[in-house]
Scaffold this motif. Structure first.
Motif, PDB file in Angstrom:
ATOM      1  N   ALA A  44       5.262  -3.445   9.540  1.00 50.90           N
ATOM      2  CA  ALA A  44       3.912  -3.155   9.131  1.00 50.90           C
ATOM      3  C   ALA A  44       3.849  -2.746   7.716  1.00 50.90           C
ATOM      4  O   ALA A  44       2.669  -2.775   7.070  1.00 50.90           O
ATOM      5  N   LEU A  45       4.946  -2.043   7.112  1.00 54.68           N
ATOM      6  CA  LEU A  45       5.241  -1.666   5.719  1.00 54.68           C
ATOM      7  C   LEU A  45       5.486  -2.744   4.866  1.00 54.68           C
ATOM      8  O   LEU A  45       5.639  -2.423   3.718  1.00 54.68           O
ATOM      9  N   LYS A  59       4.040  -4.685   3.119  1.00 54.48           N
ATOM     10  CA  LYS A  59       3.266  -4.977   1.701  1.00 54.48           C
ATOM     11  C   LYS A  59       3.697  -3.883   0.764  1.00 54.48           C
ATOM     12  O   LYS A  59       3.050  -3.785  -0.434  1.00 54.48           O
ATOM     13  N   ALA A  60       4.373  -2.930   1.337  1.00 46.72           N
ATOM     14  CA  ALA A  60       4.865  -1.801   0.255  1.00 46.72           C
ATOM     15  C   ALA A  60       5.340  -2.433  -1.080  1.00 46.72           C
ATOM     16  O   ALA A  60       6.237  -3.181  -0.755  1.00 46.72           O
ATOM     17  N   GLU A  61       5.406  -1.583  -1.937  1.00 49.65           N
ATOM     18  CA  GLU A  61       6.019  -2.008  -3.373  1.00 49.65           C
ATOM     19  C   GLU A  61       7.542  -2.330  -2.914  1.00 49.65           C
ATOM     20  O   GLU A  61       8.352  -3.123  -3.823  1.00 49.65           O
ATOM     21  N   ASP A  62       8.215  -1.225  -2.387  1.00 50.73           N
ATOM     22  CA  ASP A  62       9.490  -1.052  -2.547  1.00 50.73           C
ATOM     23  C   ASP A  62      10.031  -1.662  -1.022  1.00 50.73           C
ATOM     24  O   ASP A  62      11.320  -1.719  -0.934  1.00 50.73           O
ATOM     25  N   TRP A  63       9.247  -2.503  -0.371  1.00 49.26           N
ATOM     26  CA  TRP A  63       9.744  -3.077   0.954  1.00 49.26           C
ATOM     27  C   TRP A  63      10.906  -4.044   0.487  1.00 49.26           C
ATOM     28  O   TRP A  63      11.048  -5.095  -0.494  1.00 49.26           O
ATOM     29  N   ASP A  65       6.166   5.557   1.794  1.00 53.30           N
ATOM     30  CA  ASP A  65       5.309   6.558   2.543  1.00 53.30           C
ATOM     31  C   ASP A  65       3.964   5.755   3.084  1.00 53.30           C
ATOM     32  O   ASP A  65       3.518   4.617   2.733  1.00 53.30           O
ATOM     33  N   PHE A  66       3.419   6.240   4.182  1.00 54.55           N
ATOM     34  CA  PHE A  66       2.182   5.717   4.779  1.00 54.55           C
ATOM     35  C   PHE A  66       1.462   7.155   5.414  1.00 54.55           C
ATOM     36  O   PHE A  66       2.070   8.012   5.824  1.00 54.55           O
ATOM     37  N   VAL A  87      -1.442   4.140  10.409  1.00 55.74           N
ATOM     38  CA  VAL A  87      -0.787   3.765  11.763  1.00 55.74           C
ATOM     39  C   VAL A  87      -2.012   3.570  12.633  1.00 55.74           C
ATOM     40  O   VAL A  87      -1.998   2.472  13.470  1.00 55.74           O
ATOM     41  N   LEU A  88      -3.153   4.060  12.581  1.00 51.48           N
ATOM     42  CA  LEU A  88      -4.367   3.842  13.406  1.00 51.48           C
ATOM     43  C   LEU A  88      -4.878   2.326  12.962  1.00 51.48           C
ATOM     44  O   LEU A  88      -5.267   1.621  13.708  1.00 51.48           O
TER      45      LEU A  88
END
Length: 259
Positions: free
Chosen positions: A36-37, A39-43, A72-73, A78-79
């Motif tokens: 789910a993460l 799309k994070a920049e550092d993924w 971080d998220f 999460v919801l």
């Protein structure tokens, strides 16, 4: 200031690292897929998670990876992922599109090209373009870097709900700008210009759109008595320069052709 957002109570990783378990302060526990993460920049799909921690007084969590990356998220993310009935889920683009659109709007209002802002930030142009177009979710450190390059506060980039911290920054920037324009006695060849408080606020906002949320507050500050023609005695040359420096597409119609 109180918040209605849920907080993390406990967070942990599954044995294979594919799932983040999140227990909230309302007693519910969610199993959020690590993917789910993405799309994070550092993924990095090849990186393995090592640990997950609660940060920001429980309103966010941080995943550490074996390649040194940290993502971080927020608790409501999460919801968004796990709770189909949650409002965030119904508007998936809310957070990302808001950030990207605000950065682009402020950049353009400052008269900066994508190349220019990328150079000021030390961020590769393709990465900055992806951020503005909501292809990635920026980290707080990246937002802080971009905010500094735009001479604004990170809080004005990430949320449409502005807190007291944002208003303090907005007022500081308006006062700083106003003082730079005031006519000063004894300065040679410095003609005066009488400018309404209303016009000052509108021109300030023309190149600083991140402060538009506070227009009513700024008007009350700049013109506490509410008199229609009340205003300030400014340095005419500096005021003319400010008007001339605004892009024709952004300057309020009433200032066009100002002498």
């Amino acid at each position: 200031m109180e918040s209605n957002e849920l907080r993390f109570k406990h967070v942990g990783l599954s044995s294979d690292g594919a799932v983040i378990f999140c227990e909230m302060d309302n007693g519910k526990t969610y199993a959020m897929p690590l993917i789910a993460l993405e799309k994070a920049e550092d993924w990095n799909p090849k990186a393995k998670p090592k640990a997950v921690h609660i940060i920001h007084d429980g309103y966010a969590a941080l995943v550490e990876f074996d390649n040194g990356a940290k993502i971080d998220f927020a608790s409501d993310f999460v919801l968004h992922v796990c709770e189909p009935s949650y409002a965030y889920y119904k508007n998936k683009g809310r957070a990302a599109s808001g950030v990207g659109a605000r950065i682009r709007e402020i950049r353009q209002a400052r008269g900066l090209t994508l190349d220019a802002l990328a150079a000021k930030c030390g961020i590769a142009k393709p990465n900055l373009s992806r951020l503005e177009n909501d292809k990635v979710t920026p980290t707080f450190e990246t937002l802080r870097t971009i905010a500094a390059a735009l001479d604004t506060h990170p809080a004005l980039l990430v949320s449409t709900k502005k807190h007291d911290q944002a208003w303090t920054w907005t007022l500081h920037k308006f006062v700083e700008w106003k003082l730079s324009l005031l006519w000063k006695e004894g300065v040679p060849h410095s003609p005066m210009a009488s400018v309404r408080a209303l016009d000052m606020v509108d021109l300030f906002l023309a190149t600083r759109p991140e402060h538009k949320y506070a227009r009513s507050k700024l008007l009350r500050y700049a013109n506490p008595n509410g008199a229609e023609l009340a205003g300030y005695t400014l340095d005419a040359a500096r005021w003319k320069q400010e008007v001339a420096g605004v892009s024709p597409a952004l300057v309020p119609t009433k200032f066009r052709g100002a002498k």
